[in-house]
Structures are given as structure tokens and as C-alpha cells.
Design an enzyme around this catalytic site. Structure first.
Site, PDB file in Angstrom:
ATOM      1  N   ASP A  66      22.431  26.450  84.770  1.00  0.00           N
ATOM      2  CA  ASP A  66      22.820  27.285  83.406  1.00  0.00           C
ATOM      3  C   ASP A  66      21.746  26.146  82.398  1.00  0.00           C
ATOM      4  OD1 ASP A  66      25.319  25.192  82.096  1.00  0.00           O
ATOM      5  OD2 ASP A  66      25.487  25.909  84.436  1.00  0.00           O
ATOM      6  N   GLU A 118      35.766  25.967  76.242  1.00  0.00           N
ATOM      7  CA  GLU A 118      35.702  24.383  76.541  1.00  0.00           C
ATOM      8  C   GLU A 118      36.589  23.494  75.575  1.00  0.00           C
ATOM      9  OE1 GLU A 118      31.995  22.269  77.368  1.00  0.00           O
ATOM     10  OE2 GLU A 118      31.209  24.347  77.827  1.00  0.00           O
TER      11      GLU A 118
END
Length: 258
Positions: free
Chosen positions: A61, A153
Site C-alpha cells: 500500500d 487508526e
């Protein structure tokens, strides 16, 4: 101490020679099991990390932090027989932010014959509906692309109820638009507190850098595992996150646009 008691019991029960044979066979089983576990990992110098070779589909990613990517070099890269097969690309963040390299990365990833996915970095302090529309306004998905991803996150001091309800609104809004269930990316601690038992119906992509923890997740929902954040890929600046698809290969379509 328990092992010593077990050995004494075997000797008394079966006699010396039979006991030695049994212990020998047990030793072979232990060694073979140990070798099997270690064969699941192979050090790949080109990537600078250990790859979990028990899985066959590897990917990365990227975001603007990787700066400009030379996709031609990425496409041609092979390392110890491993070829990168997919990439997730950061598209948006919060209610207004847009990754400046997204459009080029998205276009070039397709030319490089990598399966593509786009993700949104979620901020619990921002309006979840505006965040969903930010992603929808910038990302056009095609058949075969991965389902949209919410990158969860941070909690920014918000209550559990605010975090969970906001995530659900983002996920449901994006699902209604693309007609596919989005993927949740998160780490182990946030998964246990906010996802497990609350948003279990959504596919999971977990960031967990220890193989010991994988059994802690719902096996039927865990599709992707980010196992290392320190890889090196020729053509990409800086360290790169590495991921694997942990389901059987024929289940890839379950998290892609039909």
C-alpha cells in the site's frame, strides 16, 4: 517437571525399547512441525523483509509519503519468485483532503496490471457523512477493483459510541454508493475495542506485525494482513507496507467489485 513425569510413565508402561521408539517418533514429529513453521517464512533480500510464504498473493500500500513512484520498475520487479499482485492507494483523508499522487498512482497501477484498491484515512472528529462523500467524489471504481477501504487508526479522544457510530455511517454510505461492502483496515488494539462485536459484518484488513496474533481475529472476515511496514521496493521511495491475502485465492472476488 510435567515432561519428566510423562517420560517416567511411558517407560514404566511400555518398557525401555518400545518407549525409546515412541520417543524417537515423537522427536521426528516435533522436528517436522518446527521445519514446517519455518518454511512458511522466507527471507527475500530484494524486499528486505521476511515474507509469509504460506500465502501466495502479495501486495503493498502506498500514499503521497512515498512521493513519485516509478511504476515501470515496480511492474518488472521479481524477488525470489515473488511478484507483487496488488496495491492499495491512499485517495482521501478527513472531510476535504485528497492525496496529490492518487490519480497518477491509480492510473499507473492499472497499467502495471496490479489489482487496485483505494482507501480513506478516517478522522473520528470529522463528520462521517462528509468524509464518505469526500471519498465518493474522488474515487471511481471499476469491475475487479478492491472494495473501498476505511483506514481506521486514530480515535482523537472521542467516545466509543461516537467512533463506532461514525464508522458505521461512513461504511454504510460508501456501501450504498458502490454496491459492495467496504473493508475495514485497523490494528489489533482498535479491532478488539471498536470493531469486534460492533462491525463484524465488514471484511477485515489487519495491521499486525506478529504471526502469533492472527488467530485472534474472525477467520471468516480476515482477508488481508499487513505483516510488515519496513519493506523496500525498487521504484518506490522510502519504506513500504507489505500485505498478503490470507484467504484461499478463489475468494478474492468476495472483496472486489463484481
Amino acid at each position: 517437571m510435567r515432561f519428566r513425569v510423562l517420560i517416567t510413565f511411558i517407560f514404566r508402561r511400555y518398557g525401555l525399547w518400545i518407549s525409546l521408539v515412541l520417543l524417537f517418533l515423537f522427536g521426528i514429529w516435533v522436528v517436522r512441525s518446527w521445519k514446517h513453521d519455518n518454511m512458511d517464512w522466507r527471507f527475500v533480500k530484494a524486499f528486505g523483509i521476511n515474507l509469509p510464504m504460506r500465502y501466495g498473493i502479495h501486495g503493498i500500500d502506498v500514499s503521497r509519503h512515498n512521493d513519485r513512484i516509478d511504476w515501470k520498475q515496480v511492474r518488472q520487479l521479481r524477488a525470489d519468485g515473488v511478484r507483487l499482485q496488488f496495491v492499495f492507494i491512499k485517495a482521501t483523508e478527513g472531510a476535504t483532503m485528497f492525496d496529490k499522487h492518487y490519480k497518477k498512482n491509480w492510473r499507473e497501477a492499472k497499467k502495471s496490471e496490479l489489482r487496485r484498491g483505494a482507501y480513506h484515512f478516517y478522522h473520528p472528529t470529522r463528520d462521517p457523512l462528509r468524509q464518505a462523500n469526500n471519498f465518493i467524489n474522488h474515487v471511481t471504481l471499476e469491475t475487479g477493483d478492491f472494495a473501498p477501504v476505511v483506514d481506521f487508526e486514530v480515535i482523537n479522544g472521542q467516545s466509543d459510541e461516537t467512533v463506532i457510530n461514525g464508522l458505521r455511517l461512513w461504511l454504510e454510505t460508501v456501501e450504498d454508493h458502490y454496491n459492495v461492502r467496504p473493508i475495514i483496515y485497523t490494528n489489533r488494539n482498535l479491532y478488539q475495542r471498536y470493531i469486534k462485536g460492533h462491525l463484524d459484518e465488514f471484511p477485515l484488513w489487519i495491521a499486525d506485525y506478529s504471526t502469533k496474533h492472527l488467530r485472534a481475529y474472525d477467520d471468516d472476515k480476515l482477508y488481508l494482513w499487513q505483516h510488515n511496514q519496513n519493506g523496500w521496493v525498487k521504484g518506490i521511495k522510502g519504506r513500504v507496507d507489505f500485505n498478503v491475502f490470507v484467504m484461499d485465492d478463489d475468494r478474492m472476488s468476495e472483496i472486489c467489485l463484481p
